[in-house]
Design a protein around this motif. Structure first.
Motif, PDB file in Angstrom:
ATOM      1  N   GLN A  73      28.176   4.992  91.640  1.00  0.00           N
ATOM      2  CA  GLN A  73      29.619   5.202  91.772  1.00  0.00           C
ATOM      3  C   GLN A  73      29.959   5.935  93.062  1.00  0.00           C
ATOM      4  O   GLN A  73      30.950   5.616  93.726  1.00  0.00           O
ATOM      5  CB  GLN A  73      30.132   5.991  90.570  1.00  0.00           C
ATOM      6  N   LEU A 116      32.456   4.381  95.977  1.00  0.00           N
ATOM      7  CA  LEU A 116      33.654   5.079  96.448  1.00  0.00           C
ATOM      8  C   LEU A 116      33.575   5.366  97.946  1.00  0.00           C
ATOM      9  O   LEU A 116      34.581   5.268  98.659  1.00  0.00           O
ATOM     10  CB  LEU A 116      33.836   6.379  95.662  1.00  0.00           C
ATOM     11  N   SER A 140      34.194   2.086  99.747  1.00  0.00           N
ATOM     12  CA  SER A 140      35.613   1.723  99.672  1.00  0.00           C
ATOM     13  C   SER A 140      36.434   2.496 100.690  1.00  0.00           C
ATOM     14  O   SER A 140      37.309   1.933 101.367  1.00  0.00           O
ATOM     15  CB  SER A 140      36.133   1.985  98.264  1.00  0.00           C
ATOM     16  N   ARG A 163      35.226   7.448  85.718  1.00  0.00           N
ATOM     17  CA  ARG A 163      34.909   7.237  87.133  1.00  0.00           C
ATOM     18  C   ARG A 163      34.840   5.750  87.465  1.00  0.00           C
ATOM     19  O   ARG A 163      35.221   5.327  88.561  1.00  0.00           O
ATOM     20  CB  ARG A 163      33.589   7.925  87.491  1.00  0.00           C
ATOM     21  N   ASN A 164      34.350   4.936  86.528  1.00  0.00           N
ATOM     22  CA  ASN A 164      34.315   3.490  86.752  1.00  0.00           C
ATOM     23  C   ASN A 164      35.718   2.917  86.927  1.00  0.00           C
ATOM     24  O   ASN A 164      35.942   2.026  87.761  1.00  0.00           O
ATOM     25  CB  ASN A 164      33.618   2.791  85.580  1.00  0.00           C
ATOM     26  N   ALA A 187      36.903   3.771  90.393  1.00  0.00           N
ATOM     27  CA  ALA A 187      36.200   2.988  91.414  1.00  0.00           C
ATOM     28  C   ALA A 187      36.663   1.536  91.414  1.00  0.00           C
ATOM     29  O   ALA A 187      36.883   0.933  92.472  1.00  0.00           O
ATOM     30  CB  ALA A 187      34.695   3.073  91.186  1.00  0.00           C
ATOM     31  N   SER A 245      40.026   0.784  93.203  1.00  0.00           N
ATOM     32  CA  SER A 245      39.926   0.627  94.650  1.00  0.00           C
ATOM     33  C   SER A 245      39.300  -0.720  95.020  1.00  0.00           C
ATOM     34  O   SER A 245      39.709  -1.359  95.994  1.00  0.00           O
ATOM     35  CB  SER A 245      39.104   1.773  95.247  1.00  0.00           C
TER      36      SER A 245
END
Length: 285
Positions: A102, A106, A109, A253-254, A257, A260
């Motif tokens: 993750q 991020l 991204s 958190r997924n 992520a 984005s």
């Protein structure tokens, strides 16, 4: 009469002198006994002090606990404990690996947002991305779908639909990779307490059986084995709680992520079809 009075006085005087002599003798004996007692007391106190120091330095080993549980447990108890240890190791491994993935996503991204959209074309922007990264994979699938649409079997599908399908498949592949392994956390979080409870029930059964065979039901014979069996339940909870907390944290958190990633994919899809980003189209409108 006077002689009788004299006799009584003499007898009284003799009794008084005898009493004084007895008192003096008793005092001498008492003082002698006290002197002997005080003379011997320090010699008796010295070993007491030494034994007190010896008690302070003596380490009493706990007859109960994890060590005793492992040494006195049978194959079922040891197997249950080994399963809990494996489940805990798998939980922490998945949590660390998913956290690293993750973090990389991020970071890619954010880097793509700063470098990709400033390039002159999509092909040039592809060169600014890290090869093998999530954003690179989405752009590569989109460019490949756009360039190799003509002259193949997929030519029967219109260009817009084919590019949309390719980009969406890339996004779903990234999402599938992020969520892989989370089922391990869910499984551990839901089953570890029951595995520990099974170990506790099995341990209590054997403890009560051993107590019944020995015929001694005192508190020291009952509390130790039963307390060792209850350790299994505590271990099961200690394995399950991090798994549940880690699962919920990674799911959140997924979502952040993937938001984005989907935003980047939507902008790429718009650029491949119309040459402008979705945000730029809204501004122009």
């Amino acid at each position: 009469m006077s002689s009788f009075s004299f006799f009584l006085r003499s007898l009284s005087l003799g009794l008084v002198l005898a009493g004084v002599s007895l008192v003096a003798t008793a005092q001498d004996e008492t003082s002698t006994a006290l002197e002997e007692a005080f003379a011997l007391e320090p010699l008796e106190a010295a070993p007491t002090a030494v034994s007190g120091n010896a008690e302070k330095t003596t380490v009493i080993e706990n007859p109960y606990g994890l060590k005793a549980l492992w040494e006195t447990g049978d194959y079922v108890s040891k197997g249950t404990l080994a399963v809990l240890v494996i489940m805990s190791a798998a939980t922490w491994y998945v949590m660390v690996v998913k956290l690293i993935e993750q973090t990389k996503l991020l970071r890619d991204s954010k880097k793509a947002e700063n470098s990709f959209w400033t390039a002159g074309s999509v092909r040039e922007g592809l060169g600014t991305l890290k090869q093998g990264g999530a954003m690179w994979y989405i752009v590569e699938r989109g460019v490949s779908a756009d360039e190799h649409h003509e002259g193949t079997m997929v030519e029967q599908i219109d260009r817009s639909t084919w590019i949309t399908m390719s980009v969406n498949r890339a996004v779903e592949a990234i999402n599938s990779n992020l969520t892989s392994g989370l089922a391990v956390l869910a499984t551990v979080g839901s089953t570890a307490p029951f595995v520990g409870l099974f170990g506790t029930v099995w341990g209590i059964y054997h403890a009560l059986t051993a107590i019944g065979i020995s015929g001694q039901a005192s508190i020291d014979k009952v509390a130790g084995p039963v307390g060792e069996a209850l350790i299994m339940t505590a271990i099961g909870l200690a394995v399950a709680v991090p798994a549940v907390l880690g699962y919920n944290w990674l799911i959140r958190r997924n979502k952040a992520a993937m938001e984005s990633v989907r935003a980047f994919a939507a902008d790429l899809h718009s650029v491949l079809l119309s040459g402008t980003r979705v945000g730029d189209e809204k501004k122009s409108n």
